[in-house]
Design a protein around this motif. Sequence first.
Motif, PDB file in Angstrom:
ATOM      1  N   THR A 174      16.589   2.306   5.963  1.00  7.38           N
ATOM      2  CA  THR A 174      16.871   1.131   4.961  1.00  7.38           C
ATOM      3  C   THR A 174      17.429   1.890   3.767  1.00  7.38           C
ATOM      4  O   THR A 174      17.056   2.642   3.145  1.00  7.38           O
ATOM      5  CB  THR A 174      15.694   0.123   4.691  1.00  7.38           C
TER       6      THR A 174
ATOM      7  N   ARG B   5       3.723   0.215  13.874  1.00  8.04           N
ATOM      8  CA  ARG B   5       4.066   0.949  12.443  1.00  8.04           C
ATOM      9  C   ARG B   5       3.071   1.287  11.553  1.00  8.04           C
ATOM     10  O   ARG B   5       2.079   0.689  11.360  1.00  8.04           O
ATOM     11  CB  ARG B   5       4.925  -0.345  11.667  1.00  8.04           C
TER      12      ARG B   5
ATOM     13  N   LEU C 286      18.697  -4.082   7.097  1.00 10.62           N
ATOM     14  CA  LEU C 286      19.367  -5.023   6.098  1.00 10.62           C
ATOM     15  C   LEU C 286      20.861  -4.692   5.924  1.00 10.62           C
ATOM     16  O   LEU C 286      21.255  -5.149   4.581  1.00 10.62           O
ATOM     17  CB  LEU C 286      18.147  -5.124   5.049  1.00 10.62           C
TER      18      LEU C 286
ATOM     19  N   LEU D 167      17.014   2.557  12.937  1.00 10.34           N
ATOM     20  CA  LEU D 167      16.904   1.142  12.407  1.00 10.34           C
ATOM     21  C   LEU D 167      17.720   0.886  10.996  1.00 10.34           C
ATOM     22  O   LEU D 167      17.642   1.746  10.075  1.00 10.34           O
ATOM     23  CB  LEU D 167      15.372   0.415  12.108  1.00 10.34           C
TER      24      LEU D 167
ATOM     25  N   GLU E 239       7.079   4.661   8.971  1.00 10.85           N
ATOM     26  CA  GLU E 239       7.770   3.984   7.674  1.00 10.85           C
ATOM     27  C   GLU E 239       7.710   5.066   6.368  1.00 10.85           C
ATOM     28  O   GLU E 239       6.599   5.699   6.232  1.00 10.85           O
ATOM     29  CB  GLU E 239       6.818   2.800   7.555  1.00 10.85           C
TER      30      GLU E 239
ATOM     31  N   ASP F  37       9.597 -10.347   0.145  1.00 12.55           N
ATOM     32  CA  ASP F  37       8.874  -9.669   1.542  1.00 12.55           C
ATOM     33  C   ASP F  37       7.530  -9.351   1.202  1.00 12.55           C
ATOM     34  O   ASP F  37       7.232  -8.220   1.127  1.00 12.55           O
ATOM     35  CB  ASP F  37       9.981  -8.575   1.761  1.00 12.55           C
TER      36      ASP F  37
ATOM     37  N   GLY G 280       7.742  -1.841   2.787  1.00 13.84           N
ATOM     38  CA  GLY G 280       7.134  -0.201   3.078  1.00 13.84           C
ATOM     39  C   GLY G 280       7.863   0.624   2.060  1.00 13.84           C
ATOM     40  O   GLY G 280       7.205   1.677   2.122  1.00 13.84           O
ATOM     41  N   HIS G 281       8.788   0.302   1.407  1.00 13.02           N
ATOM     42  CA  HIS G 281       9.483   1.227   0.401  1.00 13.02           C
ATOM     43  C   HIS G 281       9.049   1.127  -1.047  1.00 13.02           C
ATOM     44  O   HIS G 281       9.729   1.532  -1.906  1.00 13.02           O
ATOM     45  CB  HIS G 281      10.973   1.178   0.609  1.00 13.02           C
TER      46      HIS G 281
ATOM     47  N   ARG H 217      22.978  -6.784   3.135  1.00  7.98           N
ATOM     48  CA  ARG H 217      23.150  -6.363   1.712  1.00  7.98           C
ATOM     49  C   ARG H 217      24.451  -6.663   1.403  1.00  7.98           C
ATOM     50  O   ARG H 217      24.963  -7.057   0.394  1.00  7.98           O
ATOM     51  CB  ARG H 217      22.692  -4.949   1.591  1.00  7.98           C
TER      52      ARG H 217
ATOM     53  N   SER I 178      14.618  -8.745  10.826  1.00  6.90           N
ATOM     54  CA  SER I 178      13.819  -8.284   9.589  1.00  6.90           C
ATOM     55  C   SER I 178      12.883  -9.259   9.318  1.00  6.90           C
ATOM     56  O   SER I 178      13.474 -10.356   8.866  1.00  6.90           O
ATOM     57  CB  SER I 178      14.846  -7.703   8.636  1.00  6.90           C
ATOM     58  N   GLY I 179      11.730  -8.725   8.797  1.00  2.97           N
ATOM     59  CA  GLY I 179      10.749  -9.814   8.328  1.00  2.97           C
ATOM     60  C   GLY I 179      10.950 -10.092   6.898  1.00  2.97           C
ATOM     61  O   GLY I 179      11.047 -11.167   6.225  1.00  2.97           O
ATOM     62  N   ALA I 180      11.790  -8.906   6.074  1.00  2.00           N
ATOM     63  CA  ALA I 180      12.295  -9.352   4.553  1.00  2.00           C
ATOM     64  C   ALA I 180      13.366 -10.176   4.758  1.00  2.00           C
ATOM     65  O   ALA I 180      13.669 -10.855   4.118  1.00  2.00           O
ATOM     66  CB  ALA I 180      12.776  -7.698   4.041  1.00  2.00           C
TER      67      ALA I 180
ATOM     68  N   PHE J 162       6.516   3.487  14.730  1.00  2.00           N
ATOM     69  CA  PHE J 162       7.499   3.169  13.552  1.00  2.00           C
ATOM     70  C   PHE J 162       6.866   4.061  12.452  1.00  2.00           C
ATOM     71  O   PHE J 162       5.950   3.523  11.890  1.00  2.00           O
ATOM     72  CB  PHE J 162       7.474   1.675  13.183  1.00  2.00           C
TER      73      PHE J 162
ATOM     74  N   ASN K 134      13.314   4.288  10.166  1.00  2.00           N
ATOM     75  CA  ASN K 134      13.866   3.116   9.215  1.00  2.00           C
ATOM     76  C   ASN K 134      14.726   3.703   8.181  1.00  2.00           C
ATOM     77  O   ASN K 134      14.029   3.945   7.224  1.00  2.00           O
ATOM     78  CB  ASN K 134      12.684   2.278   8.910  1.00  2.00           C
TER      79      ASN K 134
ATOM     80  N   ASP L 203      10.185  -7.981  13.636  1.00  2.00           N
ATOM     81  CA  ASP L 203       9.258  -7.527  12.655  1.00  2.00           C
ATOM     82  C   ASP L 203       8.312  -8.569  12.656  1.00  2.00           C
ATOM     83  O   ASP L 203       8.286  -9.671  12.115  1.00  2.00           O
ATOM     84  CB  ASP L 203       9.946  -7.521  11.305  1.00  2.00           C
TER      85      ASP L 203
END
Length: 292
Positions: A212, A158, A237, A234, A188, A59, A124-125, A241, A46-48, A186, A210, A86
């Motif tokens: 998440t 994405r 995280l 996917l 998002e 992120d 993205g969220h 977490r 993950s990029g985050a 992807f 995703n 990512d």
Amino acid sequence: MTSVTSAGAKLRQAIAQEQPLQIVGTINAYTAMMAERVGHKALYLSGAGVANASFGLPDLGMTSLNDVCEDIRRITGATDVPLLVDADTGWGGAFNISRTVKEMTRAGAAGFHIEDQVAQKRCGHRPNKEIVTQGEMVDRVKAAVDARTDDQFLIMARTDALQQEGLEAAIARAQACVEAGADAIFAEAVHTLEQYQAFTNALNVPVLANITEFGATPLFNKDELAGVGVEMVLYPLSAFRAMNKAALNVYENILAKGDQKDVVESMQTRAELYDFLNYHSFEEKLDSLFKK
Ligand SMILES: C[C@](O)(C(=O)O)[C@H](CC(=O)O)C(=O)O
Ligand SMILES: [Mg+2]
């Protein structure tokens, strides 16, 4: 059966075999080894996760290609499971994106996703994301496809367009990315199963959901997602977490109580750790190489 060689080929095979393919985030080499051992068929960097865990940063597009490649190498050095990575916005123009494809391939990644947010990207969220034009996103995909050194390296486009432009525009972007050579999409921050169905109906390549936590997408089950044609799910995280909450609890307990007795139960034991690491086989090797 065709013989599987590259990481990209393995990822493609996993997508074809699993319905849907679950892809779990592994923040480091050791968690990747645990995910592999319990039977996961695909891993995710993950990029985050790189920003948060490796650098203590949010992120927001602050990490570099090299930062991510270092974490890729650590994970691909420790496991044989294909790793999806990512790539955020690809870190620049066509030649930067080309380097991203080549360097990630060299680091052992099976594929990446590249998104249509502006360089000053957000999770993205989160609200207030900005996206580049469809034309610019298509150029990103073209640059990535052209740069491939392994034709099996998976290029996933994405789109973050749903928030700003709505479902139809997001699907049109995804279609344009597929025309430009994207192997997968992807989608998002999707809100409903019906929206996923609209994506999968419109596209002839695999679509990733995703899932998440604490974001815009409900925690749909993999069977619900398979039911609307989603081929990859996917969990970027999820373990991270949980690890964070566990670590916080340990730190607080040690400080408050002066020992860790109350939290030992929540810990992975030394024996379990050594088992995942194959520790004893290393010791045996030492003993056999250097007999006393
Ligand atoms: C998938 C993602 O790009 C990531 O970096 O893991 C994030 C996940 C998250 O912040 O929950 C995203 O969806 O933007
Ligand atoms: Mg990301």
